[in-house]
Design an enzyme around this catalytic site. Structure first.
Site, PDB file in Angstrom:
ATOM      1  N   ARG A 198      25.172  21.585   8.975  1.00  0.00           N
ATOM      2  CA  ARG A 198      24.001  21.891   8.042  1.00  0.00           C
ATOM      3  C   ARG A 198      23.877  23.341   7.537  1.00  0.00           C
ATOM      4  O   ARG A 198      23.971  23.491   6.460  1.00  0.00           O
ATOM      5  CB  ARG A 198      22.890  21.052   8.451  1.00  0.00           C
ATOM      6  N   GLU A 219       9.192  10.052  18.125  1.00  0.00           N
ATOM      7  CA  GLU A 219       8.922  11.091  17.081  1.00  0.00           C
ATOM      8  C   GLU A 219       8.232  10.444  15.915  1.00  0.00           C
ATOM      9  O   GLU A 219       8.331   9.199  15.800  1.00  0.00           O
ATOM     10  CB  GLU A 219      10.397  11.625  16.457  1.00  0.00           C
ATOM     11  N   TYR A 258      14.575  28.523  17.061  1.00  0.00           N
ATOM     12  CA  TYR A 258      14.911  27.942  18.297  1.00  0.00           C
ATOM     13  C   TYR A 258      16.023  28.619  19.152  1.00  0.00           C
ATOM     14  O   TYR A 258      16.940  29.109  18.224  1.00  0.00           O
ATOM     15  CB  TYR A 258      15.518  26.097  18.352  1.00  0.00           C
ATOM     16  N   ARG A 290       8.410  22.591   9.062  1.00  0.00           N
ATOM     17  CA  ARG A 290       7.570  21.646   9.804  1.00  0.00           C
ATOM     18  C   ARG A 290       6.605  20.721   8.827  1.00  0.00           C
ATOM     19  O   ARG A 290       6.544  19.659   9.171  1.00  0.00           O
ATOM     20  CB  ARG A 290       6.487  22.401  10.651  1.00  0.00           C
ATOM     21  N   TYR A 329      24.345  15.694  17.434  1.00  0.00           N
ATOM     22  CA  TYR A 329      23.125  16.231  16.693  1.00  0.00           C
ATOM     23  C   TYR A 329      23.548  18.113  16.461  1.00  0.00           C
ATOM     24  O   TYR A 329      23.128  18.453  15.526  1.00  0.00           O
ATOM     25  CB  TYR A 329      21.811  16.304  17.375  1.00  0.00           C
TER      26      TYR A 329
END
Ligand code: 3EB
Length: 341
Positions: A162, A333, A215, A228, A155
């Site tokens: 990305r 999730e 983060y 979000r 991840y």
């Protein structure tokens, strides 16, 4: 590019989540198929051959064999392709999908990093070539999301690549970034599907959470570039709630307690609904969304489902999928879509 009067008047975006066969593909822009072996199963027999179909190897929990997520417009979509991307569009919206297998590591990049970088470069090249400049929402699925290779969790590799691709394409990596989900599939290639538009949406952040693109480095050297939520207003409104979890600030809460994680997640979604409702595009409520719920351990399903049933009621469409979530301490999730006429 053909523009019919009818399309100009009703180019609403319409979302459908089904566990039964789709009886009509009228107005379909594209779809995603979720099942245990979707990547090496034939597409649904009736699916229009020219339209993009994302196939994600992800088993359903409960007794359904497959789920289909279908995006539709009023009128007829126009289809095309660009590199590995298949797409279809209306006047305002474009749906695209791609599947890329990972090749060998090279030039200091892992196979997953190379595939991710190529995928995001192709997505942005497609958007530039077609004039749908605004990426609204991206769904990312990759196998073994929590395994390590070359000393780094996959991840985290995905996040690095990305972000590098966004920078290479001259795109923002914070703020003006799409709503997204990133989940671990049970096999198959890197599979990504996305929605883009000609006009910008409103991107929303959750007041209870640190923005993912801020983060701290303990979650990986390059932060995940997603918002979000995204709110699209175009003859009605569509609200895209990103993959949402039991995170407060930037920390995971309730490790090992899937019921409490589900309640925390729903509180996060309610906070996002509060942000969306301040924009006066109609009132979105928990009981009027459609949900994809990702569950790491099938044994947790009854607990998670009971929390969801009591918070969202029985009317809201929902599917439960067996997936790995991008932090090992997260049991589940939830992502959601809201629609207003
Ligand atoms: C989180 O809140 C959970 O990397 O695109 C959710 C949605 C998550 C999208 C992504 C990751 C992504 O950090 C993980």
């Amino acid at each position: 590019m053909a523009r019919t009067a009818e399309l100009m008047e009703h180019s609403d975006l319409h979302f459908e989540l089904l566990t039964t066969p789709v009886t009509s593909w009228e107005g379909a822009l594209g779809a995603a198929l979720f099942s245990a072996e979707a990547h090496d199963t034939a597409p649904p027999l009736t699916f229009p051959a020219d339209l993009p179909l994302a196939r994600v190897s992800m088993p359903l929990l409960e007794e359904h064999a497959a789920a289909i997520e279908c995006w539709r417009i009023a009128g007829r979509a126009r289809a095309g392709s660009h590199g590995a991307i298949r797409y279809a569009h209306s006047d305002e919206f474009l749906f695209g999908s791609l599947h890329l297998s990972e090749e060998a590591a090279a030039a200091g990049h892992t196979g997953l990093e190379r595939a991710t970088e190529r995928a995001y470069r192709e997505i942005h090249a497609t958007l530039e070539a077609s004039g749908f400049a605004q990426l609204l929402r991206v769904w990312n699925y990759l196998p073994d999301i929590n395994s390590e290779s070359h000393g780094t969790e996959r991840y985290r590799q995905f996040n690095s690549a990305r972000q590098e691709a966004l920078i290479a394409c001259g795109r923002d990596i914070r703020g003006n970034v799409p709503a997204a989900s990133a989940l671990g599939s049970t096999g198959g290639p890197l599979s990504i599907y996305f929605l883009a538009a000609r006009t910008a949406p409103a991107f929303l952040e959750n007041p209870r959470q640190v923005s993912a693109y801020h983060y701290p480095a303990q979650y990986g050297p390059r932060a995940p570039s997603f918002s979000r939520a995204a709110l699209v207003r175009h003859r009605g409104a569509t609200l895209f709630i990103s993959g949402t979890s039991s995170i407060l600030g930037h920390r995971t809460l309730h490790e090992g307690d899937p019921a409490a994680q589900t309640r925390e997640t729903l509180t996060n979604i309610e906070a996002l609904l509060g942000e969306a409702n301040r924009l006066k595009a109609g009132t979105f409520r928990l009981d009027s969304l459609a949900y994809k719920v990702y569950v790491r351990n099938p044994a947790d399903l009854p607990l998670i489902r009971a929390e969801i049933d009591s918070a969202v009621g029985s009317r809201a469409p929902r599917v439960y999928l067996r997936a790995d979530v991008c932090r090992r301490d997260l049991s589940m999730e939830i992502e959601a879509v809201g629609q207003r006429a």
